[in-house]
Design a protein around this motif. Structure first.
Motif, mmCIF file in Angstrom:
data_model
loop_
_atom_site.group_PDB
_atom_site.id
_atom_site.type_symbol
_atom_site.label_atom_id
_atom_site.label_comp_id
_atom_site.label_asym_id
_atom_site.label_seq_id
_atom_site.Cartn_x
_atom_site.Cartn_y
_atom_site.Cartn_z
ATOM 1 N N MET A 1 13.449 11.877 -6.136
ATOM 2 C CA MET A 1 12.178 11.169 -6.268
ATOM 3 C C MET A 1 11.838 11.007 -7.748
ATOM 4 O O MET A 1 11.752 11.995 -8.475
ATOM 5 N N PRO A 2 11.638 9.762 -8.213
ATOM 6 C CA PRO A 2 11.250 9.571 -9.613
ATOM 7 C C PRO A 2 9.896 10.228 -9.882
ATOM 8 O O PRO A 2 8.994 10.186 -9.042
ATOM 9 N N GLU A 3 9.761 10.849 -11.034
ATOM 10 C CA GLU A 3 8.532 11.556 -11.405
ATOM 11 C C GLU A 3 7.316 10.635 -11.304
ATOM 12 O O GLU A 3 6.268 11.035 -10.823
ATOM 13 N N GLU A 4 7.464 9.369 -11.735
ATOM 14 C CA GLU A 4 6.325 8.434 -11.742
ATOM 15 C C GLU A 4 5.880 8.033 -10.339
ATOM 16 O O GLU A 4 4.804 7.464 -10.153
ATOM 17 N N ALA A 5 6.685 8.342 -9.323
ATOM 18 C CA ALA A 5 6.332 7.993 -7.939
ATOM 19 C C ALA A 5 5.566 9.098 -7.228
ATOM 20 O O ALA A 5 4.843 8.836 -6.266
ATOM 21 N N LYS A 6 5.699 10.326 -7.688
ATOM 22 C CA LYS A 6 5.208 11.479 -6.921
ATOM 23 C C LYS A 6 3.721 11.432 -6.589
ATOM 24 O O LYS A 6 3.323 11.858 -5.514
ATOM 25 N N ASN A 7 2.881 10.928 -7.478
ATOM 26 C CA ASN A 7 1.440 10.911 -7.216
ATOM 27 C C ASN A 7 0.939 9.568 -6.677
ATOM 28 O O ASN A 7 -0.257 9.417 -6.429
ATOM 29 N N LEU A 8 1.842 8.615 -6.521
ATOM 30 C CA LEU A 8 1.444 7.326 -5.949
ATOM 31 C C LEU A 8 1.219 7.473 -4.449
ATOM 32 O O LEU A 8 1.826 8.313 -3.786
ATOM 33 N N VAL A 9 0.363 6.621 -3.898
ATOM 34 C CA VAL A 9 0.002 6.689 -2.482
ATOM 35 C C VAL A 9 1.090 6.043 -1.620
ATOM 36 O O VAL A 9 1.403 4.867 -1.787
ATOM 37 N N LEU A 10 1.640 6.832 -0.714
ATOM 38 C CA LEU A 10 2.588 6.310 0.274
ATOM 39 C C LEU A 10 1.826 5.686 1.436
ATOM 40 O O LEU A 10 2.168 4.606 1.916
ATOM 41 N N HIS A 11 0.766 6.375 1.874
ATOM 42 C CA HIS A 11 0.018 5.860 3.027
ATOM 43 C C HIS A 11 -1.366 6.495 3.092
ATOM 44 O O HIS A 11 -1.530 7.691 2.871
ATOM 45 N N THR A 12 -2.339 5.669 3.416
ATOM 46 C CA THR A 12 -3.667 6.125 3.766
ATOM 47 C C THR A 12 -4.298 5.053 4.639
ATOM 48 O O THR A 12 -3.768 3.940 4.737
ATOM 49 N N ARG A 13 -5.403 5.391 5.271
ATOM 50 C CA ARG A 13 -6.013 4.464 6.226
ATOM 51 C C ARG A 13 -7.510 4.656 6.230
ATOM 52 O O ARG A 13 -8.013 5.761 6.086
ATOM 53 N N LEU A 14 -8.214 3.553 6.427
ATOM 54 C CA LEU A 14 -9.654 3.590 6.667
ATOM 55 C C LEU A 14 -9.936 2.869 7.970
ATOM 56 O O LEU A 14 -9.254 1.897 8.311
ATOM 57 N N SER A 15 -10.968 3.316 8.664
ATOM 58 C CA SER A 15 -11.460 2.581 9.824
ATOM 59 C C SER A 15 -12.728 1.869 9.356
ATOM 60 O O SER A 15 -13.716 2.504 9.018
ATOM 61 N N ILE A 16 -12.638 0.534 9.302
ATOM 62 C CA ILE A 16 -13.752 -0.277 8.816
ATOM 63 C C ILE A 16 -14.272 -1.115 9.989
ATOM 64 O O ILE A 16 -13.570 -2.001 10.475
ATOM 65 N N GLU A 17 -15.457 -0.766 10.449
ATOM 66 C CA GLU A 17 -16.077 -1.483 11.567
ATOM 67 C C GLU A 17 -15.126 -1.608 12.758
ATOM 68 O O GLU A 17 -15.049 -2.656 13.399
ATOM 69 N N GLY A 18 -14.376 -0.538 13.037
ATOM 70 C CA GLY A 18 -13.494 -0.521 14.203
ATOM 71 C C GLY A 18 -12.091 -1.052 13.955
ATOM 72 O O GLY A 18 -11.251 -1.008 14.857
ATOM 73 N N SER A 19 -11.813 -1.548 12.764
ATOM 74 C CA SER A 19 -10.468 -2.043 12.438
ATOM 75 C C SER A 19 -9.764 -1.064 11.506
ATOM 76 O O SER A 19 -10.369 -0.541 10.573
ATOM 77 N N ASN A 20 -8.473 -0.831 11.778
ATOM 78 C CA ASN A 20 -7.670 -0.018 10.873
ATOM 79 C C ASN A 20 -7.227 -0.872 9.702
ATOM 80 O O ASN A 20 -6.685 -1.960 9.891
ATOM 81 N N VAL A 21 -7.469 -0.370 8.500
ATOM 82 C CA VAL A 21 -6.947 -1.006 7.291
ATOM 83 C C VAL A 21 -6.118 0.075 6.609
ATOM 84 O O VAL A 21 -6.621 1.153 6.293
ATOM 85 N N MET A 22 -4.831 -0.221 6.431
ATOM 86 C CA MET A 22 -3.920 0.745 5.838
ATOM 87 C C MET A 22 -3.594 0.328 4.412
ATOM 88 O O MET A 22 -3.652 -0.860 4.070
ATOM 89 N N PHE A 23 -3.239 1.313 3.584
ATOM 90 C CA PHE A 23 -3.052 1.091 2.152
ATOM 91 C C PHE A 23 -1.844 1.875 1.647
ATOM 92 O O PHE A 23 -1.559 2.963 2.143
ATOM 93 N N SER A 24 -1.190 1.352 0.613
ATOM 94 C CA SER A 24 -0.165 2.107 -0.111
ATOM 95 C C SER A 24 0.038 1.488 -1.487
ATOM 96 O O SER A 24 -0.416 0.372 -1.755
ATOM 97 N N ASP A 25 0.714 2.243 -2.346
ATOM 98 C CA ASP A 25 1.186 1.720 -3.627
ATOM 99 C C ASP A 25 2.614 1.248 -3.445
ATOM 100 O O ASP A 25 3.350 1.785 -2.602
#
Length: 142
Positions: free
Chosen positions: A45-69
């Protein structure tokens, strides 16, 4: 089954998801970083990747919105950083959708087992829309 939106960022995902959580008054996101993934002896794993977001999610008004770098070295194009995620508890459906969408399209990742799904793949269809297809055997977390 719902189709979820997946937003990709260029190193500022944590800032963005925390901002959206505040804007939409959601619970604080649970963030998994690339550095928290299971280790693979064939890949350092490259050092610069370790703190980047692989996955997260919010529930916004009943819809899943997923996020990553994006992973370091992966092209990032503002405006093309949205994909649609189809998550199904029917693996045959995932395989069917993938095979249909790849006709005239471009496979980004063949259907395969990952640490979060027994069957996951990415494909950009003939209209330029990226799809992430994932089988959920009922064990998937957020």
């Amino acid at each position: 089954m719902a189709v979820d939106v997946y937003l990709t960022f260029n190193g500022n995902c944590r800032e963005a998801v925390e901002y959206y959580a505040e804007v939409f008054r959601t619970e604080a996101p649970q963030i998994m970083t690339y550095g928290e993934t299971p280790s693979d002896p064939s890949f350092k794993m490259p050092e610069e990747a370790k703190n980047l977001v692989l996955h997260t999610r919010l529930s916004i008004e009943g819809s899943n919105v997923m996020f990553s770098d994006t992973f370091p070295g992966t092209p990032y194009v503002a405006g093309n950083n949205i994909s649609l995620a189809v998550i199904s508890q029917n693996q045959d459906n995932i395989t069917h959708y993938f095979n249909q969408l790849k006709n005239g399209g471009k496979v980004g990742l063949e259907l395969q087992e990952t640490f979060w799904s027994k069957c996951y793949g990415k494909v950009t269809d003939k209209f330029g829309i990226e799809w992430q297809l994932s089988y959920d055997n009922g064990e998937m977390g957020s």
